[in-house]
Design a protein around this motif. Structure first.
Motif, mmCIF file in Angstrom:
data_model
loop_
_atom_site.group_PDB
_atom_site.id
_atom_site.type_symbol
_atom_site.label_atom_id
_atom_site.label_comp_id
_atom_site.label_asym_id
_atom_site.label_seq_id
_atom_site.Cartn_x
_atom_site.Cartn_y
_atom_site.Cartn_z
ATOM 1 N N ASN A 194 45.952 38.437 43.370
ATOM 2 C CA ASN A 194 46.302 39.413 44.407
ATOM 3 C C ASN A 194 46.254 40.836 43.854
ATOM 4 N N LEU A 195 46.808 40.989 42.650
ATOM 5 C CA LEU A 195 46.819 42.311 42.031
ATOM 6 C C LEU A 195 45.395 42.761 41.693
ATOM 7 N N ALA A 196 44.549 41.825 41.247
ATOM 8 C CA ALA A 196 43.163 42.167 40.928
ATOM 9 C C ALA A 196 42.427 42.660 42.167
ATOM 10 N N ARG A 197 42.647 42.008 43.291
ATOM 11 C CA ARG A 197 41.990 42.442 44.522
ATOM 12 C C ARG A 197 42.513 43.812 44.986
ATOM 13 N N GLY B 9 38.963 39.479 37.105
ATOM 14 C CA GLY B 9 40.425 39.466 37.118
ATOM 15 C C GLY B 9 40.979 39.143 35.747
ATOM 16 N N GLN B 10 40.239 39.501 34.697
ATOM 17 C CA GLN B 10 40.607 39.095 33.340
ATOM 18 C C GLN B 10 41.958 39.671 32.919
ATOM 19 N N THR B 11 42.670 38.898 32.125
ATOM 20 C CA THR B 11 43.999 39.262 31.642
ATOM 21 C C THR B 11 43.963 39.554 30.143
ATOM 22 N N GLU B 12 45.018 40.175 29.657
ATOM 23 C CA GLU B 12 45.162 40.493 28.234
ATOM 24 C C GLU B 12 45.311 39.206 27.424
ATOM 25 N N THR B 13 44.609 39.143 26.287
ATOM 26 C CA THR B 13 44.707 37.982 25.403
ATOM 27 C C THR B 13 45.891 38.136 24.464
ATOM 28 N N GLU B 14 46.716 37.101 24.390
ATOM 29 C CA GLU B 14 47.847 37.097 23.462
ATOM 30 C C GLU B 14 47.358 36.661 22.080
ATOM 31 N N LEU B 15 47.574 37.500 21.082
ATOM 32 C CA LEU B 15 47.097 37.228 19.728
ATOM 33 C C LEU B 15 48.258 37.207 18.750
ATOM 34 N N VAL B 16 48.091 36.436 17.686
ATOM 35 C CA VAL B 16 49.065 36.442 16.593
ATOM 36 C C VAL B 16 48.555 37.403 15.516
ATOM 37 N N TYR B 17 49.421 37.759 14.591
ATOM 38 C CA TYR B 17 49.087 38.775 13.592
ATOM 39 C C TYR B 17 47.811 38.422 12.826
ATOM 40 N N GLU B 18 47.647 37.154 12.490
ATOM 41 C CA GLU B 18 46.499 36.728 11.673
ATOM 42 C C GLU B 18 45.169 36.908 12.399
ATOM 43 N N GLU B 19 45.212 37.092 13.711
ATOM 44 C CA GLU B 19 43.976 37.252 14.484
ATOM 45 C C GLU B 19 43.601 38.709 14.714
ATOM 46 N N LEU B 20 44.441 39.650 14.294
ATOM 47 C CA LEU B 20 44.229 41.061 14.597
ATOM 48 C C LEU B 20 43.158 41.698 13.718
ATOM 49 N N THR B 21 42.499 42.707 14.278
ATOM 50 C CA THR B 21 41.540 43.528 13.527
ATOM 51 C C THR B 21 41.801 45.020 13.708
ATOM 52 N N ILE C 18 37.513 36.474 42.578
ATOM 53 C CA ILE C 18 37.604 37.892 42.227
ATOM 54 C C ILE C 18 36.220 38.512 42.046
ATOM 55 N N LEU C 19 35.301 37.803 41.414
ATOM 56 C CA LEU C 19 33.953 38.335 41.218
ATOM 57 C C LEU C 19 33.288 38.618 42.564
ATOM 58 N N ALA C 20 33.409 37.673 43.483
ATOM 59 C CA ALA C 20 32.832 37.878 44.817
ATOM 60 C C ALA C 20 33.478 39.075 45.506
ATOM 61 N N PHE C 21 34.784 39.242 45.313
ATOM 62 C CA PHE C 21 35.466 40.372 45.942
ATOM 63 C C PHE C 21 34.970 41.692 45.371
ATOM 64 N N TYR C 22 34.803 41.756 44.053
ATOM 65 C CA TYR C 22 34.286 42.992 43.462
ATOM 66 C C TYR C 22 32.909 43.326 44.025
ATOM 67 N N ARG C 23 32.054 42.317 44.160
ATOM 68 C CA ARG C 23 30.720 42.571 44.709
ATOM 69 C C ARG C 23 30.816 43.111 46.133
ATOM 70 N N GLY D 17 48.839 43.813 49.878
ATOM 71 C CA GLY D 17 47.850 43.886 50.948
ATOM 72 C C GLY D 17 47.148 45.231 50.985
ATOM 73 N N PHE D 18 46.024 45.272 51.695
ATOM 74 C CA PHE D 18 45.232 46.500 51.804
ATOM 75 C C PHE D 18 44.318 46.388 53.012
ATOM 76 N N ALA D 19 43.821 47.524 53.456
ATOM 77 C CA ALA D 19 42.891 47.542 54.582
ATOM 78 C C ALA D 19 42.017 48.776 54.515
ATOM 79 N N TRP D 20 40.757 48.584 54.891
ATOM 80 C CA TRP D 20 39.848 49.689 55.142
ATOM 81 C C TRP D 20 39.645 49.763 56.648
ATOM 82 N N LEU D 21 39.867 50.910 57.233
ATOM 83 C CA LEU D 21 39.814 51.075 58.683
ATOM 84 C C LEU D 21 38.811 52.168 59.044
ATOM 85 N N THR D 22 37.841 51.831 59.883
ATOM 86 C CA THR D 22 36.894 52.837 60.348
ATOM 87 C C THR D 22 37.344 53.358 61.706
#
Length: 548
Positions: A346-349, A371-383, A441-446, A524-529
Motif C-alpha cells: 500500500n505504501l509503495a503504491r 516495492g523493494q525493502t531495506e535488507t537487514e545485514l549483520v556486521y560481517e556482511e557490511l562493506t 507493484i511493478l504493474a502499478f509503476y508502469r 489511498g489516493f486519487a487522480w481526478l480530471t
C-alpha cells in the motif's frame, strides 16, 4: 520545444548491484545492457549510472583515480559505448555520476601533489599548514567521522577531505583544476553521453581564508551524537558563492552539445538545500536540474511535502527540481516510512502515485518499482565505511545497495552465478521481477508512469495546493485549460472529503467517489480530471468497508 528532462523519469542504476554478466559477483556494464529492456518497459526516460570509472573502490567508486576510463571491475570503454548505443536504441538517455569535488588519493594528480610543496600539481588540492600547536588548520569535520584534515609528512601540511581520508578535495580556487575537470567532462560528452549527475555539487569550493565553522544551533532534547559534522553550521567548507561561477562554466560546456542535462546533488539540511536547489538552477546559465536529500529522510507529512514543493517554486520560480524518495545513500523508503503504511505494498503504491504527480523531474532507484525493502545485514556482511566505523549506531548504506532481483527461484535471484558482493536475502528475492503479480507493484509503476506521460497537467502543469488538514495532501496541476487534482491520504486511517464540482477518475486509484464524497482508505489516493476548479473539504469519516 520543451526539453526532455523537464518532466523526465530518471531511473538510477547502481552498477555493482544491477546485473553480473562475467560471474565475479559484482554487476557490470554488459549486465546493465542486457537488462535495459526492463527499464524501457517501465517507461523511464533516462538511466543514471553511479560511478563506473577507474577507482580503488574505497568508497564504491566515489573515489576516482582516472576520470577518463572505465574500471575493469565493470568492463571497458567499448562496453560503455555499447551500453549507450543500446540505451539510445530503446529510447533511453544515459547520464553518469561525475565526482568532481574530490578524487582518490591514488589519482596521479594527488600522488604528485603530495610529494612536495613546489611540484606542478602542488596546489591542485587543498593544503594548509598546521596551527602552532600542530592541530588541523580548521575545525571542519569529515562526513565519515573525525577531522576533515589528514596530515602528510612529506609536505608537513594537512590536506582537506570532506569524506574519507582516501578522498582528498580538489582546490577549485586554482584555475588549472577547473580547466582540467571541464576537459574530463568534455571527454564523455564527446562519446555520446546525455549528461551528468553531479555528486556533492555544493562542495566544490571551500573558504579560501580557512575560517572555522560556528557551532550549529542546539536541537531540543539533543543527546550525544556520533554525527560530529551535524554539530557545526557548515558555512565555510561548502555552499560557497564561488560555486556558481564554476557551474556557469560547466553549463557553457554542455550548451555546445544537443539535449544535455546536468542534475546536481545538494547535500544539506532541508531548508538550506531547497534554497540552494533554486540558486543552482535559476535562469539558463547554471544547472538544468537539482535535487537534495529533503525527501530522503524520515519526514512524512502533508505539510512537509507541501513545504518542499511550494517552497521551491516560490523561492525559485525559474528553477527546476528533481524529486526522489530513495537512492543508493539512504534507507529504502518503503522501509523508512513503514510506520505510515497500511502495508508495504500500500505504501509503495501511495508513494509512487505521489512521486509521479510532482512538478519537475522525478527519480526512481533500482528496485523501487518492485516495492523493494531495506535488507537487514549483520556486521560481517557490511562493506560501507561509515557502517563499519560506527556500527551499530549507524547501519550504513549497504542495506539499500543489495543486488537487484530478477528471478525469484534462481541462484542469487538471477543477479549472479557467483557469490554476490552483498547478499541476496529471501525478503528481497520474494519481490523479484518474475514474481510480480499482474496487478502488483511493478504493474502499478508502469501504469503511473504511463499516466504521467499521457497527462499534460502532470507533465507541464503548475502546482496549486488545496488547504487541507493532516494527513491529506492535495494539489491541482494546471496546464492551460487542462486540470488534474491529485489527492493523497498519508495515514493508515480512512479519510473522507466533500467534493464540489464535476470530475472523474484518471488512471489507477485507491479511492471511491459517490454522491459528492471522496473516500480514501488508509494510504489511498486519487487522480481526478476536471474542466472547472474543484472544491475539497474534510467531512465525517465513512468506513471504507461500507462502500467497497
Amino acid at each position: 520545444m520543451r526539453e526532455w528532462w523537464r518532466d523526465a523519469v530518471i531511473y538510477q542504476i547502481y552498477p555493482r548491484s544491477f546485473q553480473d554478466d562475467n560471474g565475479d559477483g559484482v554487476g557490470d556494464l554488459n549486465g546493465i545492457t542486457r537488462r535495459l529492456e526492463h527499464v524501457a518497459e517501465l517507461g523511464a526516460d533516462c538511466i543514471w549510472l553511479s560511478p563506473v570509472f577507474v577507482s580503488p573502490q574505497k568508497d564504491m567508486g566515489y573515489d576516482v583515480s582516472d576520470y577518463l576510463d572505465i574500471d575493469p571491475l565493470f568492463g571497458t570503454l567499448a562496453d560503455f559505448d555499447a551500453l549507450i548505443a543500446r540505451a539510445h536504441a530503446l529510447g533511453l538517455k544515459v547520464i553518469t555520476d561525475q565526482v568532481l569535488s574530490h578524487t582518490s588519493d591514488q589519482h596521479p594528480w594527488f600522488r604528485e601533489s603530495r610529494t612536495s610543496r613546489d611540484n606542478p600539481k602542488a596546489d591542485w588540492y587543498v593544503w594548509a599548514d598546521p596551527l602552532p600547536d600542530g592541530a588541523p588548520p580548521t575545525n571542519w569535520h569529515s562526513h565519515f567521522g573525525g577531522p576533515a584534515w589528514e596530515f602528510e609528512p612529506r609536505r608537513g601540511q594537512y590536506y582537506l577531505h570532506n569524506f574519507l581520508a582516501a578522498q582528498p578535495d580538489l582546490n577549485f580556487h586554482h584555475p588549472e583544476v577547473a580547466d582540467a575537470i571541464l576537459e574530463t567532462c568534455k571527454f564523455w560528452l564527446d562519446r555520446g553521453l546525455d549528461g551528468f549527475r553531479l555528486d556533492t555539487v555544493n562542495y566544490y569550493f571551500h573558504d579560501a581564508d580557512l575560517r572555522s565553522n560556528p557551532p550549529a544551533e542546539p536541537k531540543k532534547n539533543q543527546v550525544m551524537s556520533t554525527d560530529l559534522y551535524g554539530m557545526q553550521n557548515n558555512i565555510y567548507n561548502k555552499n560557497r558563492p564561488e560555486n556558481l561561477g564554476f557551474l556557469e562554466r560547466l553549463r557553457a560546456l554542455t550548451d555546445r552539445y544537443d539535449d544535455i542535462m546536468m542534475v546536481g546533488e545538494v547535500g544539506d539540511g532541508p531548508a538550506r538545500a531547497i534554497e540552494l536547489m533554486g540558486q543552482y538552477t535559476a535562469g539558463t546559465k547554471r544547472l538544468h536540474v537539482c535535487y537534495s536529500f529533503a525527501m530522503l529522510g524520515q519526514d512524512f507529512s502533508a505539510a512537509f511535502f507541501r513545504n518542499c514543493i511550494d517552497g521551491f517554486h516560490k523561492g525559485a520560480p525559474d528553477g527546476h527540481p528533481k524529486w526522489s524518495f530513495s537512492n543508493h545513500d539512504t534507507e529504502r523508503h518503503v522501509s523508512r516510512w513503514a510506520a505510515h503504511g497500511v502495508s508495504e505494498d500500500n505504501l509503495a503504491r501511495l508513494t509512487c502515485a505521489m512521486l509521479m504527480s510532482f512538478e519537475g523531474t522525478v527519480g526512481i532507484y533500482q528496485g523501487e518499482e518492485l516495492g523493494q525493502t531495506e535488507t537487514e545485514l549483520v556486521y560481517e556482511e557490511l562493506t560501507d565505511p561509515p557502517a563499519l566505523r560506527f556500527w551499530p549506531g549507524i547501519k550504513g548504506r549497504d542495506g539499500c545497495r543489495t543486488p537487484m532481483v530478477w528471478e525469484r527461484d534462481a541462484l542469487n535471484a538471477g543477479f549472479s552465478d557467483a557469490k554476490p558482493w552483498l547478499p541476496v536475502k529471501a525478503p528481497q528475492a520474494a519481490r523479484a521481477v518474475d514474481a510480480q503479480a499482474p496487478d502488483g507493484i511493478l504493474a502499478f509503476y508502469r501504469e503511473a508512469i504511463a499516466l504521467r506521460k499521457a497527462s499534460r497537467p502532470l507533465r507541464e502543469g503548475t502546482t496549486h495546493f488545496h488547504d487541507l488538514p493532516e494527513p491529506l495532501l492535495a494539489f491541482e496541476r494546471r496546464a492551460g485549460d487542462e486540470r488534474m487534482t491529485c489527492v493523497f491520504n498519508l495515514s493508515t486511517e480512512v479519510q473522507t472529503l466533500a467534493l464540489t464540482g464535476s470530475t472523474e477518475f484518471a488512471g489507477p486509484q485507491a479511492a471511491a467517489l459517490a454522491d459528492g464524497t471522496l473516500t480514501l482508505p488508509g494510504n489511498g489516493f486519487a487522480w481526478l480530471t476536471h474542466d472547472e476548479p474543484l472544491t475539497l473539504a474534510t467531512t465525517e469519516k465513512t468506513l471504507w468497508e461500507e462502500i467497497s
